[in-house]
Design an enzyme around this catalytic site. Structure first.
Site: not given
Length: 255
Positions: A94, A198
């Site tokens: 993330h 990501e």
């Protein structure tokens, strides 16, 4: 360790919310690399974890800082089940990037790729633009993404370069204004100054038999904005990558 929702697990898995141990005697980096400063973190399942995801595993995360400011994350997940059972998981780092203004940012490296659009019923489309810019909410998974992706911030005259290995997909996310107003951990205007790109393995879950190990790697660097997609290996005049929230929390795995 999981991307998305699976059974009783929370949306982004449980690894991001656990206390990790530090390996006091980690193996060294290969002599061929310039990276010397690093820490190894280890996560093993607790009794409570085994109740929600009944598999034994060892998750090692190496966090390294290069001499020019590059940030390197290396994840290793091993199946330590003793009953012969394999397990499967999806995975994403993330990475929340700090940007000047989302309307001044473009992404290069994802052009012409197929993607899954979570805002359109998880339908599959093909990217048509020469570069990706932002005018509204985006929540997509680009499939078979290249090893290098550029996040170009025109106003800050800075380009983030993301390199990945073992992670075939790339998630692109910004909640925009309406959704941000309903998010407790977002200020109403903060969507303008962030972007998620990501590295991930989502479309095809990773499956490990007992004793098998998977490895994924992400490297982040920042270079002057003269960098462009045709120069994915510029001279390394790197600046320290600025990210809003730790990529450490982004290792999301579970079946």
């Amino acid at each position: 360790m999981q991307f998305g929702t699976h059974g009783n697990l929370e949306k982004h898995g449980f690894a991001r919310n656990r206390f990790w141990a530090i390996d006091d005697n980690p193996p060294p980096f290969p002599e061929s690399t310039a990276v010397k400063t690093f820490v190894d973190l280890i996560l093993k399942p607790s009794e409570e974890d085994l109740k929600i995801w009944p598999h034994s595993f060892e998750f090692r995360l190496r966090v390294a800082l290069g001499p020019g400011g590059d940030l390197v994350l290396i994840s290793r997940i091993r199946n330590t089940n003793t009953d012969g059972r394999p397990f499967s998981f999806t995975f994403a780092y993330h990475t929340y990037f700090s940007v000047s203004d989302i309307s001044e940012v473009r992404i290069e490296g994802l052009e012409t790729l197929d993607y899954i659009d979570y805002l359109r019923g998880k339908e599959r489309f093909t990217e048509q633009g020469d570069a990706i810019v932002f005018e509204s909410e985006v929540d997509k998974i680009y499939l078979d993404a290249p090893a290098k992706i550029a996040i170009i911030d025109h106003e800050k005259k800075r380009t983030f370069v993301l390199r990945k290995d073992g992670l075939p997909d790339a998630v692109l996310w910004n909640p925009w204004d309406k959704k941000t107003k309903n998010m407790q951990d977002f200020g109403d205007e903060e969507y303008k100054h962030m972007l998620c790109v990501e590295p991930a393995a989502v479309e095809m879950p990773i499956t490990l038999k007992p004793g098998e190990e998977w490895k994924g790697k992400m490297e982040l660097s920042a270079v002057p904005s003269s960098y462009c997609s045709g120069q994915l290996d510029p001279d390394k005049e790197h600046l320290m990558a600025l990210i809003l929230s730790g990529a450490l929390a982004g290792a999301d795995a579970a079946s």
